[in-house]
Design a protein around this motif. Sequence first.
Motif, PDB file in Angstrom:
ATOM      1  N   ALA A 120      72.533 -16.229  73.771  1.00 58.81           N
ATOM      2  CA  ALA A 120      71.608 -17.206  73.193  1.00 58.81           C
ATOM      3  C   ALA A 120      71.003 -16.709  71.883  1.00 58.81           C
ATOM      4  O   ALA A 120      70.626 -17.498  71.019  1.00 58.81           O
ATOM      5  N   THR A 121      70.892 -15.391  71.738  1.00 63.86           N
ATOM      6  CA  THR A 121      70.431 -14.849  70.456  1.00 63.86           C
ATOM      7  C   THR A 121      71.596 -14.233  69.694  1.00 63.86           C
ATOM      8  O   THR A 121      71.507 -13.993  68.497  1.00 63.86           O
TER       9      THR A 121
ATOM     10  N   ASP B  21      66.760  -9.381  72.962  1.00 64.28           N
ATOM     11  CA  ASP B  21      66.184 -10.053  74.116  1.00 64.28           C
ATOM     12  C   ASP B  21      64.927  -9.300  74.515  1.00 64.28           C
ATOM     13  O   ASP B  21      64.926  -8.065  74.573  1.00 64.28           O
TER      14      ASP B  21
ATOM     15  N   HIS C  50      63.476  -8.729  77.201  1.00 69.50           N
ATOM     16  CA  HIS C  50      63.459  -7.912  78.417  1.00 69.50           C
ATOM     17  C   HIS C  50      64.322  -6.660  78.337  1.00 69.50           C
ATOM     18  O   HIS C  50      64.575  -5.996  79.354  1.00 69.50           O
TER      19      HIS C  50
ATOM     20  N   ILE D   5      66.070 -19.559  82.622  1.00 72.08           N
ATOM     21  CA  ILE D   5      65.936 -20.097  81.272  1.00 72.08           C
ATOM     22  C   ILE D   5      66.166 -21.621  81.281  1.00 72.08           C
ATOM     23  O   ILE D   5      66.524 -22.248  80.272  1.00 72.08           O
TER      24      ILE D   5
ATOM     25  N   ARG E 230      59.191 -24.383  81.164  1.00 71.46           N
ATOM     26  CA  ARG E 230      60.365 -23.512  81.036  1.00 71.46           C
ATOM     27  C   ARG E 230      61.412 -23.805  82.114  1.00 71.46           C
ATOM     28  O   ARG E 230      62.608 -23.630  81.896  1.00 71.46           O
TER      29      ARG E 230
ATOM     30  N   ARG F 283      71.807 -23.035  69.829  1.00 70.18           N
ATOM     31  CA  ARG F 283      71.188 -21.878  69.188  1.00 70.18           C
ATOM     32  C   ARG F 283      71.862 -21.500  67.864  1.00 70.18           C
ATOM     33  O   ARG F 283      71.302 -20.760  67.074  1.00 70.18           O
TER      34      ARG F 283
ATOM     35  N   SER G 147      59.444 -14.465  74.251  1.00 68.93           N
ATOM     36  CA  SER G 147      60.816 -14.122  73.905  1.00 68.93           C
ATOM     37  C   SER G 147      60.964 -13.457  72.546  1.00 68.93           C
ATOM     38  O   SER G 147      60.082 -13.534  71.695  1.00 68.93           O
TER      39      SER G 147
ATOM     40  N   ARG H 174      63.324 -14.491  70.643  1.00 66.95           N
ATOM     41  CA  ARG H 174      64.164 -15.451  69.919  1.00 66.95           C
ATOM     42  C   ARG H 174      63.672 -15.684  68.487  1.00 66.95           C
ATOM     43  O   ARG H 174      62.569 -16.147  68.263  1.00 66.95           O
TER      44      ARG H 174
HETATM   45  C1  MIC Z   1      63.912 -15.473  77.727  1.00 68.86           C
HETATM   46  O1  MIC Z   1      63.771 -14.906  78.794  1.00 68.86           O
HETATM   47  O2  MIC Z   1      63.068 -16.229  77.242  1.00 68.86           O
HETATM   48  C2  MIC Z   1      65.171 -15.214  76.916  1.00 68.86           C
HETATM   49  C3  MIC Z   1      65.932 -16.460  76.889  1.00 68.86           C
HETATM   50  O3  MIC Z   1      65.953 -14.230  77.548  1.00 68.86           O
HETATM   51  C4  MIC Z   1      64.735 -14.747  75.532  1.00 68.86           C
HETATM   52  C5  MIC Z   1      65.808 -14.658  74.544  1.00 68.86           C
HETATM   53  C6  MIC Z   1      66.191 -15.979  73.979  1.00 68.86           C
HETATM   54  O4  MIC Z   1      65.348 -16.813  73.691  1.00 68.86           O
HETATM   55  O5  MIC Z   1      67.384 -16.160  73.781  1.00 68.86           O
HETATM   56  C7  MIC Z   1      63.987 -13.427  75.487  1.00 68.86           C
HETATM   57  O6  MIC Z   1      63.316 -13.123  76.428  1.00 68.86           O
HETATM   58  O7  MIC Z   1      63.992 -12.743  74.450  1.00 68.86           O
END
Ligand code: MIC
Length: 642
Positions: free
Chosen positions: A37-38, A119, A121, A361, A384, A495, A535, A537
């Motif tokens: 996603a990123t 990411d 996490h 997600i 979410r 994305r 996030s 992102r």
């Molecule tokens: C999330 O838990 O929100 C995500 C999706 O893993 C994001 C990364 C993203 O937005 O692609 C994150 O935590 O960084």
Amino acid sequence: MGYSLAQKIIRDHLVCGDMIPGQEIGLKIDQTLTQDATGTMAYLQFEAMGIERVKTELSVAYIDHNTLQNGFENADDHQFIQSVAQKRGIRFSRPGNGICHQVHLERFGKPGKTLLGSDSHTPTGGGIGMLAMGAGGLDVAVAMGGGTYYIPMPYIVNVKLLGKLRPWVAAKDIILEVLRIMSVKGGVGKIIEYSGEGVSSLSVPERATITNMGAELGATTSIFPSDDITYKFLEAQGRPQDFTELSADHDAVYDETIVIDLDKLVPLAAMPHMPDNVKTVEEIGKISIDQVCIGSCTNSSLFDMLKVAAILKGKTVAPNVSLSIAPGSKQVLTMLAENGALADMIAAGARILESACGPCIGMGQSPNSKGVSLRTFNRNFEGRSGTKDAGVYLVSPEVAAASAINGYLTDPRELGDMPEIIMPERFLINDNMILMPDSAEEACERAVKYGPNIKSVPTGHELEKMITAPVMLKVGDNITTDHIMPAGAKILPYRSNVPYLSKFCFAVCDETFAQRCIDGGEGIIIGGANYGQGSSREHAALVPLYLGIRAVIAKSFARMHKANLINSGIIPLTFKNEDDYDKISQGDMLRLENISDSVTSLTSAMLYNVTKDETYELDLELSERARSILLAGGMLNYTANN
Ligand code: MIC
Ligand code: SF4
């Protein structure tokens, strides 16, 4: 004076700067990870840099977020990422192999190394003694190219764990307790370092649950020592050679110390809609529930899954509950299948999902309207889950499984004796879903595959003397990146298509925001405290940039989002006097006077409210490098100029 563990790893990776809290330091990055996603954006940026091969010790591209493939977009992005990975020297973890953080811990994490991931996490790796940090895709792209990663030197918080967890109390309860104490903004600018006798009773996956959810404190990262338990984990993963023993010096000095007595902890839950809204399960009471989801990068290890299977064995999920389970990796899922635990879950009525992020997600499994959903995940932000009026509670696997059977929120201590979980001596090792990159010769022949959904990355322009623009939106405290740029099944596939994504920007707060920006040209956002938490992102900055946002003025910022704003060329400013926040209304015309001079060399800026004929003083907390990036109109321009 001795060093803390995090300080030692920083010292060993310091490229520039002094280790004085708050001052900018540059770090050498050993490993990187991306998820899809990123990742698409990160690799588009990497390709734009024109670097032939990654320069890290190890870089891995995971596919775990966008696996619904509801249309061609996801699969096209997967192919794009796979082609770049193979060409540029990056390992590729195929869809189905598992959640990036779980797989990285199992197969690649190494104590003492630095890991940068696109990411938030990524600090999961702190469970194995890594200095693992989340960042925007562009920062990860730079690190893949061998570039330095810059952060303000963090303050170090020592969380001392005393005693031992009692039956039915889990690692999740430890991090929920830390969140209760520190709040979702309590960790900003800090590293959380765990120590104390309690550490030695926690396995690596349990430690990883804690460091994973340290992201919700806003912390730069969290870390555990690397000890005998770390060695046993690495040995069981067939990687004893990756072990190094690591701990803080006995005379290490910390900026803050928190003591948690594990013996006194009880099962906890974070109530809607914030991870720090924590109460004991007992206090919340036996509320009726509609859904239970078990999995995510926080709680999807083999240990967690075996506990869940043991609780479900021979029982049936309550008729009012839908239970879904997503084991974190192919390793976990295969081992569950081989030892029969998977059959116990299925027999009880669990809906088994593929090893991926899934419901965490909002990729499927949205709850019913006004539904109550218990999740072993790390975030319960409003909307979410995909259902705006649903209430999500964050709980341990034990609470989740016990509640799924009873049909109401259950304190698992009611179930009597806790089943004994015997962990296997060896994990099942089969890396056949991780593709090795091409050799340098093969790479010359490989073409990068661009699908039609992949659009170009928006860029800013050189900063002018003055910015005059209206307040396009005013928001309150703790605005998350899920508010700014929501994810979920309908939006996540885009994305790599910023123009399309822009239609959904801030839609959770104000559905008319995007159109107002398109009609109005440039704009400024006014935010409260901890703006941009959550996030990594960078879309939460790139999309506002595309919509003409030039500056965000807030009470305070979350670390990764502030860095992403700077990389995009959007100026992050804070109020000198927080009361001025109340004086500004949405729609006011604002003027940032002499803003290019302020960004060049000052620590403050003047804001003139044209509508109200008032002036406010703002703070500009920026490193020299950040100033140059903003003056150039963002990181891509800055890199091109240099
Ligand atoms: C999330 O838990 O929100 C995500 C999706 O893993 C994001 C990364 C993203 O937005 O692609 C994150 O935590 O960084
Ligand atoms: Fe995936 Fe959820 Fe973990 Fe983010 S928090 S990486 S969406 S499992």
